[in-house]
Design a protein around this motif. Sequence first.
Motif, PDB file in Angstrom:
ATOM      1  N   GLN A 143       0.845  -1.193   0.000  1.00  8.78           N
ATOM      2  CA  GLN A 143       0.000   0.000   0.000  1.00  8.78           C
ATOM      3  C   GLN A 143       0.881   1.244   0.000  1.00  8.78           C
ATOM      4  OE1 GLN A 143      -3.657  -0.031   2.229  1.00  8.78           O
ATOM      5  NE2 GLN A 143      -3.317   2.045   2.978  1.00  8.78           N
ATOM      6  N   SER A 188      -7.100   7.120  -5.916  1.00 10.92           N
ATOM      7  CA  SER A 188      -7.116   5.993  -4.993  1.00 10.92           C
ATOM      8  C   SER A 188      -7.661   4.768  -5.715  1.00 10.92           C
ATOM      9  CB  SER A 188      -7.991   6.313  -3.780  1.00 10.92           C
ATOM     10  OG  SER A 188      -7.462   7.420  -3.063  1.00 10.92           O
ATOM     11  N   LEU A 222      -6.264   0.407  -7.122  1.00 11.30           N
ATOM     12  CA  LEU A 222      -5.261  -0.654  -7.133  1.00 11.30           C
ATOM     13  C   LEU A 222      -4.489  -0.567  -8.444  1.00 11.30           C
ATOM     14  CD1 LEU A 222      -4.341  -3.149  -5.488  1.00 11.30           C
ATOM     15  CD2 LEU A 222      -6.156  -4.448  -6.595  1.00 11.30           C
ATOM     16  N   ASN A 241      -0.578  -2.767  -6.129  1.00 12.93           N
ATOM     17  CA  ASN A 241      -0.342  -1.805  -5.051  1.00 12.93           C
ATOM     18  C   ASN A 241      -1.625  -1.036  -4.803  1.00 12.93           C
ATOM     19  OD1 ASN A 241       2.931  -1.329  -6.091  1.00 12.93           O
ATOM     20  ND2 ASN A 241       2.405  -1.617  -3.953  1.00 12.93           N
ATOM     21  N   GLN A 242      -2.076  -1.028  -3.569  1.00 13.56           N
ATOM     22  CA  GLN A 242      -3.223  -0.194  -3.220  1.00 13.56           C
ATOM     23  C   GLN A 242      -2.706   1.215  -2.946  1.00 13.56           C
ATOM     24  OE1 GLN A 242      -6.589  -1.268  -3.055  1.00 13.56           O
ATOM     25  NE2 GLN A 242      -6.842   0.941  -3.114  1.00 13.56           N
TER      26      GLN A 242
END
Lengths: 115, 113
Positions: B10, B86, B88, B107-108
């Motif tokens: 993240q 925002s 993924l 990746n978040q």
Amino acid sequence: DAGITQSPRYKITETGRQVTLMCHQTWSHSYMFWYRQDLGHGLRLIYYSAAADITDKGEVPDGYVVSRSKTENFPLTLESATRSQTSVYFCASSSIAEVNSYEQYFGPGTRLTVT
Amino acid sequence: AQSVAQPEDQVNVAEGNPLTVKCTYSVSGNPYLFWYVQYPNRGLQFLLKYITGDNLVKGSYGFEAEFNKSQTSFHLKKPSALVSDSALYFCAVRFYGNNRLAFGKGNQVVVIP
């Protein structure tokens, strides 16, 4: 201009049942792919197809069957569903024309729950 | 074998700050590299790709990526992050000889207002 569609969008089934997920693309792309997406694993390739009547295994093919009798359709069948096959399934397609340079176009996904 | 690694699960960034999402790759032959974005309950959307040419590639929504052959990296960047970024993010590399792609785990990205 439908692009790539998947059906159903949501499915709940019981352990042991056969389930078929459909994928249809309108671009006449040569390649089609099936992925599953699970937390912690990202996207994993199940099967892919380079053209009608040509299919090949990906990373996680066990328990799945595919066919491709027509360029535009690429159904994925779970022969006897198991709880471990609960996942979100994505279909994708890509062209072999150089101008497109191998990028894949994804469908909206099918959320499958096996109880 | 072709593979990509996205080392961070993240990435948190404040709105307006620069955003970087890291990706390293391993390939046989010349790398064909891609970035995709996935919004909640949607399929993946193509952002940009590197095939050949300039090391800095510009893509959709103000994103760009820098190809670095010596570091085998292809980091995604945006100069000023938006809350709407925002999502993924997935890095991918093409398998040599066909259209198959190997995807990273994703990746978040969380952009904080």
